[in-house]
Structure formats: structure tokens, C-alpha cells
Motif scaffolding. Structure first.
Motif, PDB file in Angstrom:
ATOM      1  N   GLN A 151       6.892   8.789  35.025  1.00 34.46           N
ATOM      2  CA  GLN A 151       5.621   9.126  35.716  1.00 34.46           C
ATOM      3  C   GLN A 151       4.563   9.155  35.028  1.00 34.46           C
ATOM      4  O   GLN A 151       3.375   8.779  35.514  1.00 34.46           O
TER       5      GLN A 151
ATOM      6  N   VAL B 206      21.711  11.412  33.328  1.00 37.46           N
ATOM      7  CA  VAL B 206      20.140  11.122  33.600  1.00 37.46           C
ATOM      8  C   VAL B 206      20.012  11.019  34.925  1.00 37.46           C
ATOM      9  O   VAL B 206      20.624  10.453  35.849  1.00 37.46           O
ATOM     10  N   CYS B 207      19.091  12.250  35.546  1.00 32.07           N
ATOM     11  CA  CYS B 207      19.001  12.560  36.863  1.00 32.07           C
ATOM     12  C   CYS B 207      17.510  12.299  37.250  1.00 32.07           C
ATOM     13  O   CYS B 207      16.500  12.559  36.397  1.00 32.07           O
ATOM     14  N   VAL B 208      17.274  12.095  38.555  1.00 31.89           N
ATOM     15  CA  VAL B 208      15.793  12.290  39.106  1.00 31.89           C
ATOM     16  C   VAL B 208      15.235  13.709  38.800  1.00 31.89           C
ATOM     17  O   VAL B 208      16.161  14.680  39.005  1.00 31.89           O
ATOM     18  N   VAL B 209      14.046  13.997  38.706  1.00 35.29           N
ATOM     19  CA  VAL B 209      13.411  15.426  38.367  1.00 35.29           C
ATOM     20  C   VAL B 209      12.461  15.494  39.728  1.00 35.29           C
ATOM     21  O   VAL B 209      12.218  14.407  40.612  1.00 35.29           O
TER      22      VAL B 209
ATOM     23  N   LEU C   9      14.897   5.867  39.777  1.00 36.18           N
ATOM     24  CA  LEU C   9      15.101   6.865  38.597  1.00 36.18           C
ATOM     25  C   LEU C   9      13.873   6.398  37.573  1.00 36.18           C
ATOM     26  O   LEU C   9      13.394   7.298  36.952  1.00 36.18           O
TER      27      LEU C   9
ATOM     28  N   PHE D  37      15.023   7.461  27.720  1.00 30.39           N
ATOM     29  CA  PHE D  37      15.249   8.585  28.802  1.00 30.39           C
ATOM     30  C   PHE D  37      16.736   7.944  29.558  1.00 30.39           C
ATOM     31  O   PHE D  37      17.446   8.513  29.868  1.00 30.39           O
ATOM     32  N   SER D  38      16.842   6.585  29.355  1.00 30.03           N
ATOM     33  CA  SER D  38      17.776   5.981  30.293  1.00 30.03           C
ATOM     34  C   SER D  38      18.952   5.576  29.670  1.00 30.03           C
ATOM     35  O   SER D  38      20.030   5.174  30.292  1.00 30.03           O
TER      36      SER D  38
ATOM     37  N   ASN E 177      10.487   7.648  38.567  1.00 29.63           N
ATOM     38  CA  ASN E 177      10.627   9.178  38.435  1.00 29.63           C
ATOM     39  C   ASN E 177      10.423   9.621  37.170  1.00 29.63           C
ATOM     40  O   ASN E 177       9.845  10.490  36.873  1.00 29.63           O
ATOM     41  N   ARG E 178      11.239   8.947  36.091  1.00 24.69           N
ATOM     42  CA  ARG E 178      11.197   9.547  34.676  1.00 24.69           C
ATOM     43  C   ARG E 178      10.005   8.931  33.696  1.00 24.69           C
ATOM     44  O   ARG E 178       9.898   9.167  32.782  1.00 24.69           O
TER      45      ARG E 178
ATOM     46  N   SER F  87      15.215  -0.239  33.097  1.00 24.33           N
ATOM     47  CA  SER F  87      14.554   0.741  32.130  1.00 24.33           C
ATOM     48  C   SER F  87      15.310   0.865  30.604  1.00 24.33           C
ATOM     49  O   SER F  87      15.226   1.782  30.214  1.00 24.33           O
TER      50      SER F  87
END
Ligand code: SF4
Ligand code: SF4
Length: 359
Positions: A303, A277-280, A297, A259-260, A300-301, A254
Motif C-alpha cells: 500500500q 502471507v495474508c491480506v491486512v 494481496l 513480504f511475498s 494490499n501489502r 510480487s
């Protein structure tokens, strides 16, 4: 910590599911090796994984890095140029991940005519040239792949220590919304996973060996030892990608997404990058979060880029895999107790070697 180093964005293949990867400039490294060395000096035990594009298109840079940095070395390569690495450098690698999608038919269809034969020949050759580390077949599994047949094919040719795979992303994106057959293929993929788990257990019983199927070993390790897992690829946690311009991405795939971006080798120390930078959600509230870890990740980010039922389809594959392995757990415990197999065979990988564990 683990660092993917993108040596170039150029590639000598044009695989169906990739099309050459990211082509945003710069394609070539803009920092100096001393810049990289200075950044990595903030980490006592770095794992450096060469990545691309195709990293072996830049072997001179790779060798320069290997000569100036001490740590563990891994490479993820399409295998076409493996025969060009001299034994002295081969010996320095802990793991070599070679892209191959299964048998000749499926590999050549996805990656180009003649690729399978070259990759198999080169994988044998590096063994003969003194590579004694972990040789991993890394499959990409696009819609339509027969997972059972292709994993067993790679198992059967007896070259690879481990086999790992990742589902192809494209079928889950919004752009794939109009494509038919994804749901039906996911069902057949899940059925293939059930058959593979059955084979895996049978192999333990009859041959007393734990076949090196990475997703099974990695998850079974957690089920046996009860240790909760975070995102298994480690992206954003202890696994980062150094982009050609020196910026650092949480995930190697990514790199073109805001976001990455976690920092840069010029301004940040390794430890300061962790957990930025974390999963939500929906992963955090998921009942199998401590086993799955959030899977990916990137997905997830991003989506909002998925097809309507994309996340549900992805999770259905993870849930199925975990269910099958939970069902196998009592048999495996019994075989360990009876010393048919050893507990330590599930202690893999020894360190994060770039296998994401959850396909
Ligand atoms: S199964 Fe799906 S929702 Fe649950 S943790 Fe994994 S990716 Fe997230
Ligand atoms: S699993 Fe997802 S987040 Fe992790 S390395 Fe692969 S693409 Fe990146």
C-alpha cells in the motif's frame, strides 16, 4: 492447491504495461524436475499453471513436467507460440488463458503490431487441433481502455469460452501520481461496467445463456449461493508460485518483494505454506470483504507504494461492480426460477484456474 510454475522470465513480447516483467536473476529454472515432483508429491491434487515471462519459450521443460507429474494443467500465455504445442499435450490442459486485450487496435497498441491476428489465429488453431478445455481470453485493462467495447468484441468473435480482465497496476502506483485523468477514466470504466452488466442480463433474457464474463459469474455465484469468499485469486491461501530458484512466492507478480516469500520447494511442504502471507487492513474491516476477499494481496501489502488516493480508486471499482451485480440479483433469481437459465451456469470456475475474479 494451485502452483504457478515460472518456466522462464524471458518473454518474446515487450508490452507497454509490463516491459518484460521481473528481470532479477535467475531467469531460468535452477531446480530439477525430480525436485519439483518431490515437492508436489505432498499434494494429492495439484493444479500446475505454467507461467512466465512467456512459458511457451520453454516447451521442452513444460512437456517434461507434464510427462512426470499427474494433476490438472493450466497455462497463461501470450498466445504467440500456441501453434507449437502438439495435440497430445493440448489435450492435457484443463484451461488455457490467452492474453488479449480486446479488439485489434487496443491489443496491438498495448502488445505490439500484429499480435492480435496471431493470437486469434492460434486460438482457433488449438481448437481445431483438439483442445476441448476452457479457453479464456485474459485482458489487461490499462487506463484509457473502453471496457464495454473490448469485452463485447471478444465475446462476439466466438472463440473464447470465458473472458476475464485485470486493471493495469501502473495507474495506481505512486509513480503515476502526476498523471492526469485516472479519476475520470475510472468513472468511465465504471459506466462501462454498468452497460456490460445490462448487456449480460439482456443476453440471459433474450438468448437464455449466461455469457462467460468471469468477474460477473464469480461474484454472482457468491451472491446467489451466499458463500463468503476469501481472497479470490487464492494467493497465500491455496495458490503459490514456484520461482526459478525454487523459492515460493504467495503471488506470481510480487516475486521480488520480501513480504511475498512463503518458503521453498526444498524445505517446505505444500500445506505448510498456507496462510503465512495474508491480506491486512483496510480489507479485513471492509463491509464487502466477504464478497471482494481483499481483491489483491500484492496491492494490499504494498500500500505504501500506491498514489495518494490509489486504494480508494481501486476499491471504488470493486464497490461499483458489486453494487451493479447486487442490483441484477433479483432478475437473475427470477430467470433461474422460470428456468430461463440454470443455476449451475454460475458454478465457475470448477477449480481455481488462475482467474482472479475481481478485476
Ligand atoms: S473493496 Fe477495497 S477495502 Fe474492501 S475488501 Fe475489496 S479491496 Fe479491500
Ligand atoms: S490479484 Fe494480486 S495477489 Fe492475486 S495474483 Fe493477481 S497480483 Fe497477485
Amino acid at each position: 492447491m494451485h502452483y504457478h510454475i515460472i518456466l522462464t522470465k524471458e518473454c518474446n513480447l515487450n508490452c507497454n504495461y509490463c516491459g518484460g516483467g521481473s528481470d532479477t536473476p535467475p531467469k531460468e529454472i535452477q531446480y530439477t524436475i525430480p525436485d519439483l515432483k518431490k515437492f508436489l508429491s505432498g499434494d494429492k491434487a495439484p493444479v500446475v499453471e505454467f507461467y512466465g515471462g512467456e512459458p511457451l519459450l520453454r516447451t521442452a521443460t513444460m512437456k517434461e513436467i507434464m510427462d512426470s507429474i499427474s494433476g490438472r494443467f493450466v497455462i497463461q500465455t501470450n498466445g504467440l507460440l500456441l501453434d507449437k504445442i502438439e495435440p497430445h499435450y493440448l489435450e492435457k490442459f484443463n484451461s488455457i488463458l490467452v492474453s488479449i486485450d480486446g479488439g485489434k487496435e487496443v491489443t496491438d497498441r498495448n502488445r505490439g503490431s500484429g499480435v492480435y491476428d496471431k493470437v486469434v489465429r492460434n486460438s482457433k488453431l488449438i481448437r481445431e487441433s483438439g483442445f476441448t478445455g476452457d479457453l479464456v481470453a485474459r485482458m489487461t485493462v490499462p487506463q484509457g481502455t473502453n471496457i464495454y467495447e473490448n469485452v463485447l468484441h471478444l465475446e462476439g468473435i466466438g472463440i473464447f469460452d470465458h473472458i476475464h480482465w485485470q486493471l493495469g497496476f501502473e495507474m495506481f502506483w505512486e509513480s503515476w501520481e502526476e498523471e492526469t485523468g485516472v479519476e475520470a477514466w475510472i468513472s468511465s470504466y465504471n459506466a462501462g461496467i454498468s452497460s456490460l452488466v445490462e448487456w449480460w442480463i439482456e443476453e440471459m433474457k433474450s438468448a437464455g445463456r449466461v455469457a462467460g464474463i468471469v468477474p460477473f459469474i464469480g461474484i454472482m455465484n457468491s451472491l446467489l449461493f451466499g458463500a463468503p469468499s476469501r481472497l479470490r485469486c487464492g494467493c497465500g491461501i491455496d495458490f503459490f508460485t514456484v520461482m526459478p530458484d525454487g523459492r515460493i512466492s504467495a503471488c506470481p507478480v510480487s516475486i521480488d518483494f520480501d513480504f511475498s516469500i512463503a518458503g521453498s520447494i526444498f524445505n517446505d511442504a505444500p500445506q505448510s505454506l498456507c496462510d503465512k502471507v495474508c491480506v491486512v487492513e483496510p480489507c479485513i474491516s471492509c463491509n464487502i470483504f466477504t464478497i471482494c476477499g481483499g481483491r489483491c494481496l500484492f496491492v494490499n501489502r504494498a500500500q505504501d507504494m500506491l498514489r495518494k488516493n490509489g486504494y480508494f480508486l481501486i476499491c471504488s471499482t470493486v464497490r461499483h461492480l458489486v453494487r451493479e451485480l447486487e442490483a441484477a440479483l433479483p432478475y437473475i433469481r427470477e430467470m433461474i426460477d422460470c428456468k430461463v437459465i440454470g443455476r449451475k451456469e454460475f458454478k465457475y470456475p470448477e477449480f481455481n484456474n488462475g482467474c482472479e475474479i475481481i478485476p
